[in-house]
Design a protein around this motif. Structure first.
Motif, PDB file in Angstrom:
ATOM      1  N   ILE A   2       0.785  -1.143  -0.283  1.00  0.00           N
ATOM      2  CA  ILE A   2       0.057   0.014   0.168  1.00  0.00           C
ATOM      3  C   ILE A   2       1.066   1.251  -0.134  1.00  0.00           C
ATOM      4  O   ILE A   2       1.948   1.439   0.671  1.00  0.00           O
ATOM      5  N   ASN A  56       1.108   1.139   8.206  1.00  0.00           N
ATOM      6  CA  ASN A  56       0.161   0.859   8.951  1.00  0.00           C
ATOM      7  C   ASN A  56      -1.401   1.307   8.367  1.00  0.00           C
ATOM      8  O   ASN A  56      -1.775   2.229   8.737  1.00  0.00           O
ATOM      9  N   PRO A  57      -1.728   0.430   7.289  1.00  0.00           N
ATOM     10  CA  PRO A  57      -2.859   1.025   6.537  1.00  0.00           C
ATOM     11  C   PRO A  57      -3.937   1.509   7.132  1.00  0.00           C
ATOM     12  O   PRO A  57      -4.830   2.251   7.252  1.00  0.00           O
ATOM     13  N   SER A  58      -4.369   0.690   8.225  1.00  0.00           N
ATOM     14  CA  SER A  58      -5.797   0.631   9.028  1.00  0.00           C
ATOM     15  C   SER A  58      -6.051   2.012   9.598  1.00  0.00           C
ATOM     16  O   SER A  58      -6.974   2.435   9.723  1.00  0.00           O
ATOM     17  N   SER A 116     -13.359  -5.263   9.743  1.00  0.00           N
ATOM     18  CA  SER A 116     -11.885  -6.060   9.923  1.00  0.00           C
ATOM     19  C   SER A 116     -11.839  -7.144   8.636  1.00  0.00           C
ATOM     20  O   SER A 116     -12.319  -8.040   8.745  1.00  0.00           O
ATOM     21  N   GLU A 166      -7.062  -8.306   2.912  1.00  0.00           N
ATOM     22  CA  GLU A 166      -6.379  -8.233   1.602  1.00  0.00           C
ATOM     23  C   GLU A 166      -5.411  -9.198   1.243  1.00  0.00           C
ATOM     24  O   GLU A 166      -4.207  -8.839   1.719  1.00  0.00           O
ATOM     25  N   ARG A 201      -3.218  -9.901   4.155  1.00  0.00           N
ATOM     26  CA  ARG A 201      -2.914  -8.543   5.090  1.00  0.00           C
ATOM     27  C   ARG A 201      -4.024  -8.018   5.527  1.00  0.00           C
ATOM     28  O   ARG A 201      -5.088  -7.765   5.070  1.00  0.00           O
ATOM     29  N   LEU A 230      -6.564  -5.456   7.303  1.00  0.00           N
ATOM     30  CA  LEU A 230      -6.983  -4.049   6.772  1.00  0.00           C
ATOM     31  C   LEU A 230      -8.239  -3.713   7.616  1.00  0.00           C
ATOM     32  O   LEU A 230      -9.298  -4.242   7.262  1.00  0.00           O
ATOM     33  N   GLU A 256      -5.914  -7.438  14.520  1.00  0.00           N
ATOM     34  CA  GLU A 256      -5.824  -6.290  13.921  1.00  0.00           C
ATOM     35  C   GLU A 256      -6.593  -5.380  14.774  1.00  0.00           C
ATOM     36  O   GLU A 256      -6.329  -4.068  14.942  1.00  0.00           O
TER      37      GLU A 256
END
Ligand code: TYD
Ligand code: MG
Length: 458
Positions: free
Chosen positions: A265, A278-280, A298, A301, A304, A306, A414
């Motif tokens: 990402i 840390n895309p989230s 939650s 992908e 991963r 996300l 996550e």
């Protein structure tokens, strides 16, 4: 035997035919056959002397007797690129890097060339002038003494330069501009693209040089080039995202040297593409205000986890047919979920407009977002916010049941990592012990249970 000088190629899938066909037997598209000149006579190997037709016959050998080969890899500074390539770039591999025009392919490749000064990189561009590339390099900011640029579209000329320079990595921007002398057809035609890629593949394997080939894909996928190439190359990377948003997803759709579940990402900024660790964190609005119609899911992908934010707006339809509009989510799936809510749970949504948006401009195909979509719609419908700190990970079945999803513990971890207090999952997810997690794990079996738990107190 006389050689075929002309042939017909399907511009959609690359199928070859000696005569014109109305419908392609391979991809079933109509009117896609175009005549191209194919002249393969007298073609020497790319820069070595012609080896001629030596009749070496390969013998079958036992699988156990095949020597183990460890692929040595070039590790990049960019951890996202390493991740999608399966832990770095394998020497001698051919990577096809596809994406819509303007998405940032050239930027990512140039950045990679400049950031990894230890590898000698030759960046061949048939699309932009050297000045333009230099300007982009200035924007990106990284500097390297080992990055060479070449403005050339003739494949044979490129090989002449390579022979002298001996780069470790070769970047071709783009395959649609390349032209081989041995074919008469114009650059970008199927036969040119196929021929040039085949030569580059041979070159990569013989010299152990790693090659990146950039290929354009239009919105409706009409340029066949990259699709034809997919089976020829070792790895296919796909750059996706909405040009109007800043996030870009780098996916592996094929990889002979690693898994295809990986995802990278990036954020497109004024100084180039910045990897997002840390895309989230960034995909979720960090406002403290509670808003109705917002739910956090939650998702996964590939491998991963996300967290994505889903926003819904339900309002009374002003004109005849109610509208159902989505961004980043399948409209058919939304219609199905609305029908489930209507039929099984008695929520009257048939006369309502429903708008659904996944924030950040990303597309989600994971069925685990279903529950969050349903909750966002219900929350907007009753105009009561979902309590802050709640997240969701479950599929919704046609009878309104909450179905289990894969890798549930990763999804729970996550949500926990990002400080959520509660996660709603299916009670049919086996082997989950809510006590093992710090986050409260609520196991539900039906939509009504979730609805009661979220909105009953209000
Ligand atoms: P580009 O790499 O040229 O796309 P592609 O090769 O896939 O066609 O990227 C084009 C877009 O990226 C362009 O619209 C401007 C934007 N961009 C930035 O926002 N920041 C930057 O630092 C750079 C180099 C480009
Ligand atoms: Mg470009």
């Amino acid at each position: 035997m006389a050689k075929i000088k002309k042939s017909y190629f399907c511009q959609n899938c690359g199928q070859q035919s000696p005569q014109w066909l109305g419908k392609c037997p391979s991809c079933s598209e109509w009117n896609t056959f175009v005549e191209e000149v194919v002249d393969k006579a007298a073609k020497p190997s790319f820069f070595k002397k012609d080896t001629g037709n030596n009749n070496r016959i390969a013998k079958p050998i036992l699988i156990d007797e095949v020597a183990d080969e460890k692929h040595s890899r070039i590790a990049f500074v960019d951890s996202e690129l390493n991740r999608v390539l399966g832990g770095g770039l394998v020497h001698g591999s051919l990577v096809l890097f596809g994406g819509e025009p303007g998405i940032g392919k050239s930027t990512l490749m140039l950045q990679m060339a400049l950031q990894n000064a230890r590898a000698r990189v030759l960046y061949v561009s048939g699309e932009e002038s050297l000045k333009q590339i230099k300007m982009r390099a200035d924007r990106v900011g990284a500097k390297s003494d080992n990055c060479y640029l070449l403005n050339e579209t003739r494949l044979q000329n490129i090989f002449i330069q390579i022979q002298e320079l001996k780069p470790h990595i070769l970047i071709i921007d783009s395959i649609q501009t390349l032209q081989s002398d041995y074919l008469d057809s114009s650059p970008g035609s199927i036969s040119q693209i196929r021929e040039c890629t085949a030569d580059l593949m041979k070159f990569a394997k013989e010299t152990q040089t790693s090659v990146f080939i950039i290929g354009h894909i239009t919105k409706d996928g009409t340029i066949a080039g990259p699709k034809v190439l997919e089976h020829m190359v070792d790895t296919v990377l796909q750059f996706e995202g909405d040009r109007n948003h800043i996030y870009r997803l780098l996916r592996t759709t094929k990889n002979r040297f690693g898994s295809t579940n990986e995802l990278g990402i990036y954020e497109m900024q004024s100084g180039g593409l910045i990897p997002v660790d840390n895309p989230s964190d960034i995909l979720i609005t960090s406002s403290n205000e509670e808003l109705s119609g917002v739910a956090i899911s939650s998702t996964l992908e590939g491998v991963r986890p996300l967290l994505v934010e889903i926003q819904a707006l339900v309002s009374t339809a002003a004109y005849g047919n109610p509208q159902r509009t989505t961004t980043g989510f399948d409209t058919k799936r939304l219609n199905m979920l609305l029908a489930v809510l209507e039929k099984r749970c008695g929520f009257k949504l048939a006369a309502k407009d429903v708008f659904l948006n996944i924030t950040g401009g990303i597309k989600v195909n994971d069925p685990a977002v279903d529950l969050a979509v349903v909750c966002a719609v219900l929350s907007s419908n009753v105009d009561i916010p979902i309590p802050k700190g709640s997240s969701f990970a479950a599929e919704v079945g046609l009878s309104g049941e909450i179905r289990p999803v894969s890798q549930i513990d990763q999804r729970i971890y996550e949500a926990q990592k990002l400080g959520f207090e509660k996660i709603y999952i299916s009670k049919y997810n086996k082997g989950i012990k809510p006590k093992d997690f710090d986050i409260e794990v609520v196991q539900v079996g039906k939509i009504e249970e979730v609805f009661r738990s979220l909105f009953a107190g209000n």
